[in-house]
Design a protein around this motif. Structure first.
Motif, PDB file in Angstrom:
ATOM      1  N   UNK A   1       0.886  -1.162   0.000  1.00 43.93           N
ATOM      2  CA  UNK A   1       0.000   0.000   0.000  1.00 43.93           C
ATOM      3  C   UNK A   1       0.921   1.208   0.000  1.00 43.93           C
ATOM      4  N   UNK A   2       0.653   2.176  -0.861  1.00 43.91           N
ATOM      5  CA  UNK A   2       1.523   3.340  -0.984  1.00 43.91           C
ATOM      6  C   UNK A   2       0.695   4.620  -0.976  1.00 43.91           C
ATOM      7  N   UNK A   3       1.210   5.656  -0.299  1.00 41.84           N
ATOM      8  CA  UNK A   3       0.490   6.921  -0.242  1.00 41.84           C
ATOM      9  C   UNK A   3       1.414   8.089   0.057  1.00 41.84           C
ATOM     10  N   UNK A   4       0.919   9.279  -0.272  1.00 43.22           N
ATOM     11  CA  UNK A   4       1.676  10.517  -0.081  1.00 43.22           C
ATOM     12  C   UNK A   4       1.766  10.862   1.396  1.00 43.22           C
ATOM     13  N   UNK A   5       2.962  11.159   1.843  1.00 38.52           N
ATOM     14  CA  UNK A   5       3.231  11.502   3.230  1.00 38.52           C
ATOM     15  C   UNK A   5       2.788  12.920   3.564  1.00 38.52           C
ATOM     16  N   UNK A   6       2.751  13.797   2.558  1.00 43.25           N
ATOM     17  CA  UNK A   6       2.360  15.177   2.791  1.00 43.25           C
ATOM     18  C   UNK A   6       3.536  16.106   3.021  1.00 43.25           C
ATOM     19  N   UNK A   7       4.731  15.546   3.104  1.00 45.92           N
ATOM     20  CA  UNK A   7       5.976  16.300   3.261  1.00 45.92           C
ATOM     21  C   UNK A   7       7.117  15.379   2.855  1.00 45.92           C
ATOM     22  N   UNK A   8       8.300  15.934   2.729  1.00 44.81           N
ATOM     23  CA  UNK A   8       9.465  15.150   2.314  1.00 44.81           C
ATOM     24  C   UNK A   8      10.363  14.823   3.496  1.00 44.81           C
ATOM     25  N   UNK A   9      11.019  13.698   3.391  1.00 41.16           N
ATOM     26  CA  UNK A   9      12.020  13.259   4.357  1.00 41.16           C
ATOM     27  C   UNK A   9      13.333  13.028   3.616  1.00 41.16           C
ATOM     28  N   UNK A  10      14.459  13.084   4.320  1.00 41.14           N
ATOM     29  CA  UNK A  10      15.735  12.816   3.653  1.00 41.14           C
ATOM     30  C   UNK A  10      15.804  11.356   3.189  1.00 41.14           C
ATOM     31  N   UNK A  11      16.418  11.157   2.055  1.00 38.01           N
ATOM     32  CA  UNK A  11      16.511   9.801   1.508  1.00 38.01           C
ATOM     33  C   UNK A  11      17.941   9.267   1.613  1.00 38.01           C
ATOM     34  N   UNK A  12      18.016   7.966   1.733  1.00 35.00           N
ATOM     35  CA  UNK A  12      19.282   7.228   1.637  1.00 35.00           C
ATOM     36  C   UNK A  12      18.947   5.906   0.953  1.00 35.00           C
ATOM     37  N   UNK A  13      18.393   6.059  -0.251  1.00 35.67           N
ATOM     38  CA  UNK A  13      17.893   4.896  -0.992  1.00 35.67           C
ATOM     39  C   UNK A  13      18.977   3.862  -1.255  1.00 35.67           C
ATOM     40  N   UNK A  14      18.556   2.619  -1.156  1.00 37.17           N
ATOM     41  CA  UNK A  14      19.394   1.497  -1.552  1.00 37.17           C
ATOM     42  C   UNK A  14      18.475   0.380  -1.995  1.00 37.17           C
ATOM     43  N   UNK A  15      18.981  -0.479  -2.844  1.00 36.52           N
ATOM     44  CA  UNK A  15      18.177  -1.588  -3.330  1.00 36.52           C
ATOM     45  C   UNK A  15      17.987  -2.582  -2.188  1.00 36.52           C
ATOM     46  N   UNK A  16      16.747  -2.798  -1.803  1.00 31.47           N
ATOM     47  CA  UNK A  16      16.453  -3.723  -0.709  1.00 31.47           C
ATOM     48  C   UNK A  16      15.377  -4.702  -1.136  1.00 31.47           C
ATOM     49  N   UNK A  17      15.383  -5.844  -0.501  1.00 30.62           N
ATOM     50  CA  UNK A  17      14.324  -6.830  -0.663  1.00 30.62           C
ATOM     51  C   UNK A  17      13.382  -6.652   0.513  1.00 30.62           C
ATOM     52  N   UNK A  18      12.184  -6.175   0.235  1.00 28.59           N
ATOM     53  CA  UNK A  18      11.232  -5.941   1.320  1.00 28.59           C
ATOM     54  C   UNK A  18      10.578  -7.251   1.746  1.00 28.59           C
ATOM     55  N   UNK A  19       9.981  -7.190   2.925  1.00 30.94           N
ATOM     56  CA  UNK A  19       9.250  -8.323   3.487  1.00 30.94           C
ATOM     57  C   UNK A  19       7.970  -7.781   4.117  1.00 30.94           C
ATOM     58  N   UNK A  20       7.001  -8.640   4.386  1.00 29.80           N
ATOM     59  CA  UNK A  20       5.770  -8.167   5.026  1.00 29.80           C
ATOM     60  C   UNK A  20       6.076  -7.398   6.318  1.00 29.80           C
ATOM     61  N   UNK A  21       5.433  -6.225   6.447  1.00 25.89           N
ATOM     62  CA  UNK A  21       5.611  -5.394   7.620  1.00 25.89           C
ATOM     63  C   UNK A  21       6.625  -4.283   7.443  1.00 25.89           C
ATOM     64  N   UNK A  22       7.379  -4.297   6.341  1.00 23.07           N
ATOM     65  CA  UNK A  22       8.361  -3.237   6.106  1.00 23.07           C
ATOM     66  C   UNK A  22       7.658  -1.930   5.764  1.00 23.07           C
ATOM     67  N   UNK A  23       8.126  -0.852   6.376  1.00 24.95           N
ATOM     68  CA  UNK A  23       7.648   0.506   6.111  1.00 24.95           C
ATOM     69  C   UNK A  23       8.817   1.252   5.486  1.00 24.95           C
ATOM     70  N   UNK A  24       8.632   1.731   4.242  1.00 30.17           N
ATOM     71  CA  UNK A  24       9.729   2.373   3.528  1.00 30.17           C
ATOM     72  C   UNK A  24       9.298   3.728   2.981  1.00 30.17           C
ATOM     73  N   UNK A  25      10.299   4.529   2.698  1.00 30.11           N
ATOM     74  CA  UNK A  25      10.120   5.829   2.066  1.00 30.11           C
ATOM     75  C   UNK A  25      10.435   5.661   0.587  1.00 30.11           C
ATOM     76  N   UNK A  26       9.542   6.172  -0.255  1.00 27.65           N
ATOM     77  CA  UNK A  26       9.722   6.089  -1.703  1.00 27.65           C
ATOM     78  C   UNK A  26       9.698   7.506  -2.266  1.00 27.65           C
ATOM     79  N   UNK A  27      10.703   7.844  -3.040  1.00 30.14           N
ATOM     80  CA  UNK A  27      10.839   9.154  -3.681  1.00 30.14           C
ATOM     81  C   UNK A  27      10.810  10.319  -2.691  1.00 30.14           C
TER      82      UNK A  27
END
Length: 143
Positions: A72-98
């Motif tokens: 499930x993905x949705x707009x946060x309403x503000x931006x946070x700093x990113x430190x993106x890396x390629x990860x394999x997600x699992x159930x329950x993971x909460x991530x920041x996208x863009x």
């Protein structure tokens, strides 16, 4: 007069209490989906710390949509700093996208994200049931 050792011990005790109480409020948050509340253990990164700062002011509500049959993905309403890396997600993971969207996973996927945290002791079937098949409202809070 106060003995210097007594004053030192009192000050040390106060600092210890402050450090312990401060740590408790920043290493986890709550996530509410419908009437279910889950504990999320946060990552130790700048995005998670900035999210906590935002939650100290007010709860954050995210209107999240189904995406890809795994999140499930949705707009946060503000931006946070990113430190993106390629990860394999699992159930329950909460991530920041863009930098300004959050994704909550109920299945696995691999992509470039900034990990914010993970729901403690998640049961993937129960999480998928709670999230349902359509849009969902997610509320992030400290309490």
């Amino acid at each position: 007069m106060w003995d210097k050792r007594i004053v030192f011990m009192i000050m040390l005790g106060l600092l210890t209490c402050t450090a312990v109480n401060g740590a408790d409020s920043t290493d986890s948050i709550k996530i509410k989906i419908n009437d279910e509340v889950f504990d999320v253990k946060l990552e130790d990164n700048s995005a998670a710390r900035e999210l906590v700062k935002a939650l100290e002011k007010e709860n954050v509500t995210v209107n999240a949509s189904e995406y890809g049959g795994f999140e499930k993905v949705g707009d946060l309403g503000f931006s946070l700093p990113t430190s993106d890396e390629n990860i394999n997600t699992a159930p329950g993971d909460l991530v920041l996208y863009q930098g300004n969207q959050i994704s909550l996973f109920y299945d696995s996927h691999s992509w470039s994200y900034t990990k914010l945290g993970k729901i403690d002791n998640v049961d993937s079937n129960h999480l998928k049931e709670v999230l349902g098949s359509g849009d969902v409202t997610i509320v992030l809070s400290l309490k």
